[in-house]
Design an enzyme around this catalytic site. Structure first.
Site, short mmCIF file in Angstrom:
data_model
loop_
_atom_site.label_atom_id
_atom_site.label_comp_id
_atom_site.label_asym_id
_atom_site.label_seq_id
_atom_site.Cartn_x
_atom_site.Cartn_y
_atom_site.Cartn_z
N VAL A 56 0.83 -1.19 0.00
CA VAL A 56 0.00 0.00 0.00
C VAL A 56 0.87 1.26 0.00
O VAL A 56 1.99 1.26 0.51
CB VAL A 56 -0.95 -0.02 1.23
CG1 VAL A 56 -0.20 0.15 2.52
CG2 VAL A 56 -2.05 0.99 1.11
N CYS A 57 0.34 2.31 -0.61
CA CYS A 57 0.93 3.66 -0.52
C CYS A 57 -0.25 4.61 -0.29
O CYS A 57 -1.26 4.21 0.27
CB CYS A 57 1.75 4.01 -1.76
SG CYS A 57 0.80 4.11 -3.29
N ARG A 58 -0.15 5.83 -0.72
CA ARG A 58 -1.25 6.77 -0.49
C ARG A 58 -2.44 6.48 -1.40
O ARG A 58 -3.58 6.40 -0.94
CB ARG A 58 -0.80 8.21 -0.70
CG ARG A 58 -1.92 9.21 -0.38
CD ARG A 58 -1.52 10.65 -0.55
NE ARG A 58 -0.49 10.97 0.44
CZ ARG A 58 0.16 12.11 0.48
NH1 ARG A 58 -0.09 13.05 -0.40
NH2 ARG A 58 1.06 12.33 1.39
N GLY A 60 -1.96 4.29 -4.60
CA GLY A 60 -1.78 3.07 -5.39
C GLY A 60 -0.66 3.10 -6.41
O GLY A 60 -0.30 2.06 -6.94
N MET A 84 -3.93 4.00 1.01
CA MET A 84 -4.40 4.38 2.34
C MET A 84 -5.55 5.38 2.27
O MET A 84 -6.32 5.48 3.22
CB MET A 84 -3.24 4.93 3.17
CG MET A 84 -2.23 3.86 3.59
SD MET A 84 -2.96 2.43 4.44
CE MET A 84 -3.53 3.20 5.97
#
Length: 102
Positions: A56-58, A60, A84
């Site tokens: 996961v990141c902010r 995608g 996220m």
């Protein structure tokens, strides 16, 4: 590359969070392992040993890069769609400094 939705990630799943430190500090999944994308090649030994690792990141984009690279290294990984941002919108638990914020 395989994508999964936030709803498909179990609440207690171990996930890899590739965001930067300030993003992590703002809130992260309870069982997340934090390795920023730029540090991933040198910290690959720190990846948890699980059958399938959600990344996961902010939103995608960075996690998709991480997934593509990790797949080339032989890891079984999946990209969490929406990152996220989607996690928080779904009302899933967020931790900050050891305390639950959602």
């Amino acid at each position: 590359m395989t994508d999964i939705t936030v709803a498909q990630v179990p609440d207690d799943a171990v996930i890899l969070d590739v965001r930067e430190q300030d993003e992590w500090d703002a809130g992260h999944a309870p069982n997340a392992v934090h390795i920023p994308l730029s540090e991933l090649p040198t910290r690959i030994a720190e990846l948890p040993e699980v059958d399938e690792l959600p990344v996961v990141c902010r939103r995608g984009g960075r996690s998709a890069q991480a997934v593509a690279w990790l797949e080339q290294q032989g890891f079984d990984v999946v990209n969490v769609e929406g990152g996220m941002s989607a996690w928080e919108s779904a009302g899933k638990q967020l931790d900050r400094d050891g305390a639950t914020i959602i």
